[in-house]
Design a protein around this motif. Structure first.
Motif, mmCIF file in Angstrom:
data_model
loop_
_atom_site.group_PDB
_atom_site.id
_atom_site.type_symbol
_atom_site.label_atom_id
_atom_site.label_comp_id
_atom_site.label_asym_id
_atom_site.label_seq_id
_atom_site.Cartn_x
_atom_site.Cartn_y
_atom_site.Cartn_z
ATOM 1 N N LYS A 173 -14.726 2.169 3.318
ATOM 2 C CA LYS A 173 -14.756 0.871 2.636
ATOM 3 C C LYS A 173 -15.943 0.806 1.666
ATOM 4 C CE LYS A 173 -14.646 -4.000 3.962
ATOM 5 N NZ LYS A 173 -14.815 -4.889 5.122
ATOM 6 N N ALA A 174 -17.092 1.268 2.147
ATOM 7 C CA ALA A 174 -18.295 1.240 1.300
ATOM 8 C C ALA A 174 -18.103 2.117 0.067
ATOM 9 C CB ALA A 174 -19.507 1.698 2.107
ATOM 10 N N ALA A 175 -17.291 3.168 0.203
ATOM 11 C CA ALA A 175 -17.042 4.077 -0.927
ATOM 12 C C ALA A 175 -15.885 3.586 -1.800
ATOM 13 C CB ALA A 175 -16.753 5.479 -0.395
ATOM 14 N N GLY A 176 -15.341 2.411 -1.454
ATOM 15 C CA GLY A 176 -14.234 1.860 -2.244
ATOM 16 C C GLY A 176 -12.900 2.515 -1.935
ATOM 17 N N ALA A 177 -12.803 3.214 -0.788
ATOM 18 C CA ALA A 177 -11.555 3.879 -0.421
ATOM 19 C C ALA A 177 -10.856 3.102 0.696
ATOM 20 C CB ALA A 177 -11.831 5.315 0.028
ATOM 21 N N ASP A 178 -9.596 3.464 0.935
ATOM 22 C CA ASP A 178 -8.810 2.747 1.934
ATOM 23 C C ASP A 178 -8.988 3.295 3.340
ATOM 24 O OD1 ASP A 178 -7.250 0.987 0.121
ATOM 25 O OD2 ASP A 178 -6.559 2.906 -0.671
ATOM 26 N N GLY B 114 -11.946 10.991 -4.328
ATOM 27 C CA GLY B 114 -11.969 10.665 -5.753
ATOM 28 C C GLY B 114 -11.036 11.498 -6.616
ATOM 29 N N SER C 93 -6.164 5.663 -0.968
ATOM 30 C CA SER C 93 -7.208 6.654 -1.211
ATOM 31 C C SER C 93 -7.945 6.924 0.100
ATOM 32 C CB SER C 93 -8.186 6.129 -2.263
ATOM 33 O OG SER C 93 -8.719 4.891 -1.836
ATOM 34 N N GLU D 59 -15.672 2.191 7.954
ATOM 35 C CA GLU D 59 -16.665 1.419 7.205
ATOM 36 C C GLU D 59 -17.221 2.245 6.044
ATOM 37 O OE1 GLU D 59 -18.182 -1.822 7.316
ATOM 38 O OE2 GLU D 59 -16.235 -2.097 8.248
ATOM 39 N N LYS E 61 0.845 -1.215 0.000
ATOM 40 C CA LYS E 61 0.000 0.000 0.000
ATOM 41 C C LYS E 61 0.870 1.252 0.000
ATOM 42 C CE LYS E 61 -4.385 -1.529 1.096
ATOM 43 N NZ LYS E 61 -5.653 -1.093 0.687
#
Ligand code: PDD
Length: 284
Positions: A162-167, A256, A132, A159, A126
């Motif tokens: 994570k749901a937003a696809g970020a780290d 983003g 991100s 959480e 990472k």
């Protein structure tokens, strides 16, 4: 394979280690903790972590079941028992078990718990690519300088990330970044200055943050301890976060938007390399 954990004077297989259901750490999050990194079987900046533990305890008028000076020997024995070469060591003090009552018990019997987590910390893919983050409202209490175990707000923002696809998540209050979910937030400006929020009750006084600021000073970087916005961070030359568990972690995308070229920048990479080098050499 089961770990050996430390619970109030005993070194036990983790399945045999028990804490009371009346423990105030469990019922009220009435506990404080520290996490130190382990490299080469030794602890990184552990004295500073124990100093912060001492401060957290005194801010909450909480005792410790053993003198703080005795803790490193317990930590070392636990690392030995588990053969941990690299990873983390976690310790937690809670106000102990008492019948449920918001007021503190007249006679406190604090608990001390420790466990190890073996994993690689220096070699981290990472860190090569950068992570991100997404911004999240900071919904925590007002004494974030005390390292308490009330971490639900941090779990929630993590959480959401994570749901937003970020780290990870960077938390925002009154328009400014406070800190990351479990790390301090930094940016590097276009003219090479390091910016991180000033110390106060609204952030944890990170041990890694301080070490990185010392390295920055040695490197002749200018440092500005002030708040910054997500917009400023998105337009910065570089961004990163610091913690005992991830050291210096490049942040390459915020809500983003790529930070510069969307890859770890030179200042961040240099600070990470120097931090790891010093950590390895000074671990004890
Ligand atoms: N977290 N800010 C918050 C909210 C943290 O939880 C942490 C550490 C930090 C960085 O502090 P330090 O550099 O002393 O690790 C900042 C630890 C690693 C955790 O909860 O696992």
């Amino acid at each position: 394979m089961s770990r050996i954990v430390y619970v109030n004077g005993e070194y036990l297989p983790e399945q045999d280690a028990k804490i009371s259901v009346f423990d105030r750490g469990f019922l009220f999050a009435d506990g404080v903790y520290e996490v130190s990194a382990v490299m080469g079987g030794k602890m990184v900046d552990n004295a500073a972590h124990l100093k912060r533990l001492d401060r957290s305890l005194s801010e909450l008028k909480m005792g410790c079941p053993v003198p703080l000076d005795d803790i490193p020997a317990i930590q070392r024995r636990l690392l030995d028992e588990n053969g941990v070469e690299e990873g983390m060591i976690y310790l937690q003090v809670s106000r102990g078990a008492a019948d449920r009552d918001f007021n503190f018990p007249a006679e406190e019997k604090p608990s001390l718990v420790m466990f190890t987590q073996a994993r690689t910390v220096a070699e981290n893919p990472k860190a090569d690519a950068g992570i991100s983050v997404v911004s999240q409202p900071d919904i925590r209490w007002a004494r974030r300088d005390i390292k308490t175990v009330q971490l639900l707000a941090q779990s929630l923002v993590k959480e959401a990330a994570k749901a937003a696809g970020a780290d990870d998540a960077w938390m925002v209050e009154d328009g400014y970044v406070t800190e990351g979910s479990s790390n301090n937030a930094f940016i590097v400006t276009a003219d090479g200055a390091l910016v991180t929020r000033q110390l106060g009750t609204d952030i944890l006084h990170g041990i890694t943050r301080r070490a990185v600021l010392e390295i920055a000073e040695e490197e002749g970087l200018s440092v500005e301890e002030r708040p910054f916005t997500i917009k400023e961070a998105q337009g910065a030359a570089e961004a990163f976060s610091t913690s005992a568990s991830a050291f210096v972690m490049p942040v390459v995308r915020i809500d983003g938007k790529a930070v510069s070229q969307g890859v770890p920048g030179p200042v961040t990479r240099k600070l990470r390399a120097r931090y790891i080098d010093i950590a390895r050499r000074t671990a004890a």
